[in-house]
Design an enzyme around this catalytic site. Structure first.
Site, PDB file in Angstrom:
ATOM      1  N   TYR A 123     -32.811 -53.885  17.422  1.00 16.29           N
ATOM      2  CA  TYR A 123     -32.498 -54.566  16.172  1.00 16.29           C
ATOM      3  C   TYR A 123     -31.135 -55.248  16.258  1.00 16.29           C
ATOM      4  O   TYR A 123     -30.089 -54.617  16.098  1.00 16.29           O
ATOM      5  CB  TYR A 123     -32.508 -53.586  14.997  1.00 16.29           C
ATOM      6  CG  TYR A 123     -33.829 -52.861  14.787  1.00 16.29           C
ATOM      7  CD1 TYR A 123     -35.025 -53.376  15.262  1.00 16.29           C
ATOM      8  CD2 TYR A 123     -33.871 -51.642  14.107  1.00 16.29           C
ATOM      9  CE1 TYR A 123     -36.221 -52.702  15.076  1.00 16.29           C
ATOM     10  CE2 TYR A 123     -35.064 -50.971  13.911  1.00 16.29           C
ATOM     11  CZ  TYR A 123     -36.238 -51.511  14.401  1.00 16.29           C
ATOM     12  OH  TYR A 123     -37.427 -50.836  14.211  1.00 16.29           O
ATOM     13  N   HIS A 152     -39.980 -46.776  21.915  1.00 12.90           N
ATOM     14  CA  HIS A 152     -40.164 -47.976  21.109  1.00 12.90           C
ATOM     15  C   HIS A 152     -41.137 -48.942  21.784  1.00 12.90           C
ATOM     16  O   HIS A 152     -40.861 -49.451  22.874  1.00 12.90           O
ATOM     17  CB  HIS A 152     -38.814 -48.666  20.912  1.00 12.90           C
ATOM     18  CG  HIS A 152     -38.770 -49.589  19.740  1.00 12.90           C
ATOM     19  ND1 HIS A 152     -37.669 -50.362  19.431  1.00 12.90           N
ATOM     20  CD2 HIS A 152     -39.680 -49.860  18.777  1.00 12.90           C
ATOM     21  CE1 HIS A 152     -37.902 -51.059  18.339  1.00 12.90           C
ATOM     22  NE2 HIS A 152     -39.124 -50.780  17.926  1.00 12.90           N
TER      23      HIS A 152
END
Length: 315
Positions: free
Chosen positions: A48, A134
């Site tokens: 992010y 992830h």
């Protein structure tokens, strides 16, 4: 640790300038609104904003008692300096940040440990509570899980983290993680929502059978369900016409019961006993407060029955 402080968690992708830039002051205001609304679970990732989300979250939490909050981050993408990218934005990944680092896939034991160490540095924390692998399916699912999950289990066994799992929008990845016997928690992104209940096939039954907790993320499917009148992205892209039609039909039924579409979207996953929290992002403090109010609202059971009877959600 299959429990989470819920039912509302803040997803921190926006803090990494997802889609649009946000100042440090704006990011702090979003986090302050979350804290004031009672949110105590914060989810972030190196992905992010190339670490920006973790840095901003860590700066905010530095002023909060460590025992009062839960943080999850993710592993699988290492951030490697890339000076050649400093003059452009990370638009390929939809983050409005300088592309002065590049993401390198690494699900090895050394890579997972290094990823966590780097995250702790950015967060300014001695530990995080949860680490998810992830998007392993975007690399190579079987090898990623075969090395990454045991690596996370080792960190858990050492007491470095309290819980481990996988965060993904792939039901195949999530189901494989659930069957592994290693995962404590799964972050199910966009696959148990008003518009997509594909996690009902294998993922949620496995989680219930194995007492694996679920954090339901992307409950607005990237924004289409975030407003009373459906608009915006669906799964990070333009909404297909048929999906938009279905979303409008669901919104119309919700309106008949005096419930707006975002309220129904937030409440929907919490009906399953495996779901411990819903994870939603926010670009402004008011979005946080509004979603907190929506989760505090009462949704009549008849709404779900009607949506099911009309074939708009699965049983």
């Amino acid at each position: 640790m299959a429990s989470l402080p819920g039912p509302f968690a803040l997803g921190a992708a926006n803090l990494g300038n997802l889609y649009a830039p946000m100042s440090d002051e704006q990011a702090h205001a979003v986090l302050e609104a979350a804290w004031d609304s009672g949110i105590r679970y914060f989810d972030t990732a190196p992905h992010y904003g190339l670490g920006l989300s973790e840095r901003r979250l860590g700066a905010f939490l530095a002023g909060k008692p460590r025992a009062e909050f839960v943080v999850s981050t993710k592993a699988g993408r290492l951030l490697v300096p890339d000076p050649a990218g400093a003059g452009r934005l990370d638009e390929a990944n939809q983050f409005a940040v300088p592309a002065d680092h590049r993401r390198v896939w690494d699900f090895s034991a050394d890579g997972v440990r290094r990823s966590l160490d780097d995250s702790l540095t950015r967060l300014g924390l001695d530990s995080v509570d949860v680490v998810y692998l992830h998007d392993p399916e975007e690399y190579d699912l079987d090898p990623a899980l075969a090395s990454g999950l045991p690596a996370l289990a080792g960190l858990r066994d050492e007491g470095v983290v309290r819980a481990v799992g996988v965060g993904s929008k792939s039901v195949a990845a999530l189901a494989a993680a659930a069957r592994s016997g290693i995962a404590d928690l799964l972050m199910v992104a966009g696959r148990f929502t008003l518009l997509d209940q594909s996690a009902l096939d294998e993922v949620l039954p496995e989680c219930r059978a194995r007492s694996i907790g679920v954090a339901a993320a992307s409950v607005f499917n990237s924004g289409l369900l975030a407003t009373p009148e459906p608009a915006g992205r669906y799964d990070y892209a333009a909404a297909p016409p048929d999906v938009l039609v279905t979303a409008r039909e669901i919104a119309a039924v919700c309106a008949e019961f005096g419930v707006d579409l975002p309220t129904a979207a937030l409440h929907f996953p919490l009906r399953d006993p495996a779901v411990r929290a819903v994870v939603a992002g926010a670009a402004t403090p008011e979005e946080v407060r509004q979603n907190a109010r929506r989760l505090a609202a009462t949704v009549p059971a008849e709404l779900w029955t009607t949506l099911r009877d009309k074939g708009l959600i699965r049983a």
